[in-house]
Design a protein around this motif. Sequence first.
Motif, PDB file in Angstrom:
ATOM      1  N   ARG A  24       0.825  -1.209   0.000  1.00 44.58           N
ATOM      2  CA  ARG A  24       0.000   0.000   0.000  1.00 44.58           C
ATOM      3  C   ARG A  24       0.861   1.261   0.000  1.00 44.58           C
ATOM      4  NH1 ARG A  24      -4.639   1.207   4.638  1.00 44.58           N
ATOM      5  NH2 ARG A  24      -5.668   2.967   3.575  1.00 44.58           N
ATOM      6  N   VAL A  25       1.913   1.274   0.814  1.00 43.59           N
ATOM      7  CA  VAL A  25       2.790   2.447   0.898  1.00 43.59           C
ATOM      8  C   VAL A  25       3.593   2.624  -0.379  1.00 43.59           C
ATOM      9  CG1 VAL A  25       4.772   3.447   2.109  1.00 43.59           C
ATOM     10  CG2 VAL A  25       2.936   2.353   3.416  1.00 43.59           C
ATOM     11  N   PRO A  56       9.485   8.289   3.737  1.00 41.53           N
ATOM     12  CA  PRO A  56       8.945   7.039   3.192  1.00 41.53           C
ATOM     13  C   PRO A  56       9.346   5.802   3.985  1.00 41.53           C
ATOM     14  CG  PRO A  56       9.673   8.453   1.416  1.00 41.53           C
ATOM     15  CD  PRO A  56      10.098   9.124   2.693  1.00 41.53           C
ATOM     16  N   GLY A  57      10.590   5.746   4.425  1.00 41.78           N
ATOM     17  CA  GLY A  57      11.032   4.581   5.185  1.00 41.78           C
ATOM     18  C   GLY A  57      10.298   4.427   6.500  1.00 41.78           C
ATOM     19  N   GLN A  58       9.974   5.555   7.139  1.00 36.97           N
ATOM     20  CA  GLN A  58       9.215   5.505   8.390  1.00 36.97           C
ATOM     21  C   GLN A  58       7.776   5.071   8.138  1.00 36.97           C
ATOM     22  OE1 GLN A  58      10.217   9.664   9.197  1.00 36.97           O
ATOM     23  NE2 GLN A  58      11.160   9.037  11.128  1.00 36.97           N
ATOM     24  N   LEU A  59       7.203   5.597   7.071  1.00 36.36           N
ATOM     25  CA  LEU A  59       5.830   5.225   6.732  1.00 36.36           C
ATOM     26  C   LEU A  59       5.740   3.742   6.377  1.00 36.36           C
ATOM     27  CD1 LEU A  59       2.916   6.233   6.230  1.00 36.36           C
ATOM     28  CD2 LEU A  59       3.614   6.769   3.885  1.00 36.36           C
ATOM     29  N   MET A 219      -6.069  17.573   5.960  1.00 37.14           N
ATOM     30  CA  MET A 219      -4.810  16.971   5.536  1.00 37.14           C
ATOM     31  C   MET A 219      -3.937  16.657   6.740  1.00 37.14           C
ATOM     32  SD  MET A 219      -3.767  19.191   2.165  1.00 37.14           S
ATOM     33  CE  MET A 219      -2.190  18.368   2.024  1.00 37.14           C
ATOM     34  N   ASP A 220      -3.966  17.526   7.738  1.00 36.58           N
ATOM     35  CA  ASP A 220      -3.120  17.343   8.916  1.00 36.58           C
ATOM     36  C   ASP A 220      -3.519  16.156   9.787  1.00 36.58           C
ATOM     37  OD1 ASP A 220      -1.402  19.377   8.315  1.00 36.58           O
ATOM     38  OD2 ASP A 220      -2.107  20.763   9.868  1.00 36.58           O
ATOM     39  N   LEU A 221      -4.664  15.560   9.516  1.00 34.45           N
ATOM     40  CA  LEU A 221      -4.992  14.309  10.198  1.00 34.45           C
ATOM     41  C   LEU A 221      -3.859  13.302  10.025  1.00 34.45           C
ATOM     42  CD1 LEU A 221      -8.753  13.516   9.586  1.00 34.45           C
ATOM     43  CD2 LEU A 221      -7.548  13.451  11.761  1.00 34.45           C
ATOM     44  N   TYR A 222      -3.255  13.296   8.853  1.00 29.11           N
ATOM     45  CA  TYR A 222      -2.110  12.413   8.609  1.00 29.11           C
ATOM     46  C   TYR A 222      -0.961  12.754   9.554  1.00 29.11           C
ATOM     47  CZ  TYR A 222       2.159  10.722   6.376  1.00 29.11           C
ATOM     48  OH  TYR A 222       3.387  10.154   6.144  1.00 29.11           O
ATOM     49  N   LYS A 223      -0.711  14.038   9.746  1.00 29.53           N
ATOM     50  CA  LYS A 223       0.376  14.453  10.641  1.00 29.53           C
ATOM     51  C   LYS A 223       0.142  13.966  12.061  1.00 29.53           C
ATOM     52  CE  LYS A 223       0.500  18.744  12.087  1.00 29.53           C
ATOM     53  NZ  LYS A 223       0.713  20.216  12.109  1.00 29.53           N
ATOM     54  N   SER A 234      -0.965   1.000  11.646  1.00 31.75           N
ATOM     55  CA  SER A 234      -0.529   1.589  10.378  1.00 31.75           C
ATOM     56  C   SER A 234      -1.647   1.677   9.365  1.00 31.75           C
ATOM     57  CB  SER A 234       0.642   0.785   9.811  1.00 31.75           C
ATOM     58  OG  SER A 234       1.798   0.983  10.593  1.00 31.75           O
ATOM     59  N   GLU A 235      -2.626   0.802   9.448  1.00 27.89           N
ATOM     60  CA  GLU A 235      -3.760   0.872   8.528  1.00 27.89           C
ATOM     61  C   GLU A 235      -4.518   2.183   8.702  1.00 27.89           C
ATOM     62  OE1 GLU A 235      -2.539  -3.298   8.999  1.00 27.89           O
ATOM     63  OE2 GLU A 235      -2.983  -1.706  10.436  1.00 27.89           O
ATOM     64  N   LEU A 236      -4.642   2.655   9.947  1.00 25.56           N
ATOM     65  CA  LEU A 236      -5.318   3.922  10.208  1.00 25.56           C
ATOM     66  C   LEU A 236      -4.458   5.092   9.743  1.00 25.56           C
ATOM     67  CD1 LEU A 236      -7.554   5.675  11.368  1.00 25.56           C
ATOM     68  CD2 LEU A 236      -6.634   5.249  13.668  1.00 25.56           C
ATOM     69  N   VAL A 237      -3.164   5.011   9.971  1.00 26.60           N
ATOM     70  CA  VAL A 237      -2.260   6.057   9.478  1.00 26.60           C
ATOM     71  C   VAL A 237      -2.368   6.179   7.968  1.00 26.60           C
ATOM     72  CG1 VAL A 237       0.154   6.802   9.288  1.00 26.60           C
ATOM     73  CG2 VAL A 237      -0.666   5.770  11.420  1.00 26.60           C
ATOM     74  N   MET A 238      -2.432   5.042   7.283  1.00 26.62           N
ATOM     75  CA  MET A 238      -2.532   5.081   5.829  1.00 26.62           C
ATOM     76  C   MET A 238      -3.896   5.572   5.351  1.00 26.62           C
ATOM     77  SD  MET A 238       0.158   4.684   4.112  1.00 26.62           S
ATOM     78  CE  MET A 238      -0.581   4.460   2.492  1.00 26.62           C
ATOM     79  N   ASP A 239      -4.939   5.298   6.099  1.00 30.14           N
ATOM     80  CA  ASP A 239      -6.242   5.883   5.753  1.00 30.14           C
ATOM     81  C   ASP A 239      -6.152   7.405   5.784  1.00 30.14           C
ATOM     82  OD1 ASP A 239      -7.366   3.373   5.446  1.00 30.14           O
ATOM     83  OD2 ASP A 239      -8.380   3.383   7.396  1.00 30.14           O
TER      84      ASP A 239
END
Length: 317
Positions: A24-25, A56-59, A219-223, A234-239
């Motif tokens: 996904r990432v 990217p590596g952290q994500l 957008m900052d929800l991701y932050k 991580s699934e929620l972070v990617m959402d």
Amino acid sequence: MLEPRPRHLPQETWLALEAAHHERVERYAKPYLARRSAGEKHPVEDFLFTYYTQKPGQLLRWHPGDGVVLSGPKAAERAGWKYYRALDDGALAAAGLTAGTVAVTFDRGQFVADRTEAVRFAGIILAGTVARPAQFGCFGLHEWAMVYRQDKFELRHEYLKLRLGSEGTDAVVEDNRIRCSHFDAFRFYTPDAILLNELTPTRDKQRTMEQPGCLHANMDLYKWAYKLAPALPSELVMDCFELSWRIRAMDMQASPYDLEEWGYPAIRIETPQGKAEYVEYQRAFAAEAQALRARVLEKVEPLLELLGPAQSHKGNP
């Protein structure tokens, strides 16, 4: 109150979830890394990797989130990861596992001790935003204000052409009300545009001014999600990431830049039709973001409870 039994994921299960997360990432990260290696830029699709601090590596690193136990030989590798701990025999028994099982879980206590202010501030921002009414009258003019009279200040924003030219862009700013409530957009205004904004967002006011109609707040929800990793799955972070990705695309379509050659047709917010189109997208994103915000808050609540009852944000902040 007794802690609920943690959810147990055996190695075969969690390795499959990890692999799905990587796939996904990589859909987003691989093209960005290829462009970066080639010295190329993309005005839309690089943004989440350059504006935000998550690399990217952290994500790519998958986390199951709080309240989950990972077992199996591969889990031992995570015992040395930050904010993970190996389970002793007592914790194994509480998780329904036999003594001697190799297993790790998220270390909630250590995370909250180290990240107290981050947890507290995220709780304030998220709970405050989810409780406020959405405002839909900005029409994306924050991007226009960032290039208002840019020739006067010898500024060169981005590497793109202005769709209406400098004079046409300035006229759109002057002919419309500018009501940006988001400090991290407002702070990039040109000096003359600052005076035109009807609101005065500041970093200190952020906790009271963020509202769910704002594209940048959504957008900052991701932050906030990645700042709370590995407490969040991580699934929620990617959402949150994918919502932010789609918002960025629409935000730039409504900007003064000409992105046709990049495959992003303009939303012409200088026209009534364009304004209506913008608000339609904005309302849909706001609804989606509010649902995601509630999911993130649900994961934050156990962290806030460790800080004491006053930090809990169940109900109104």
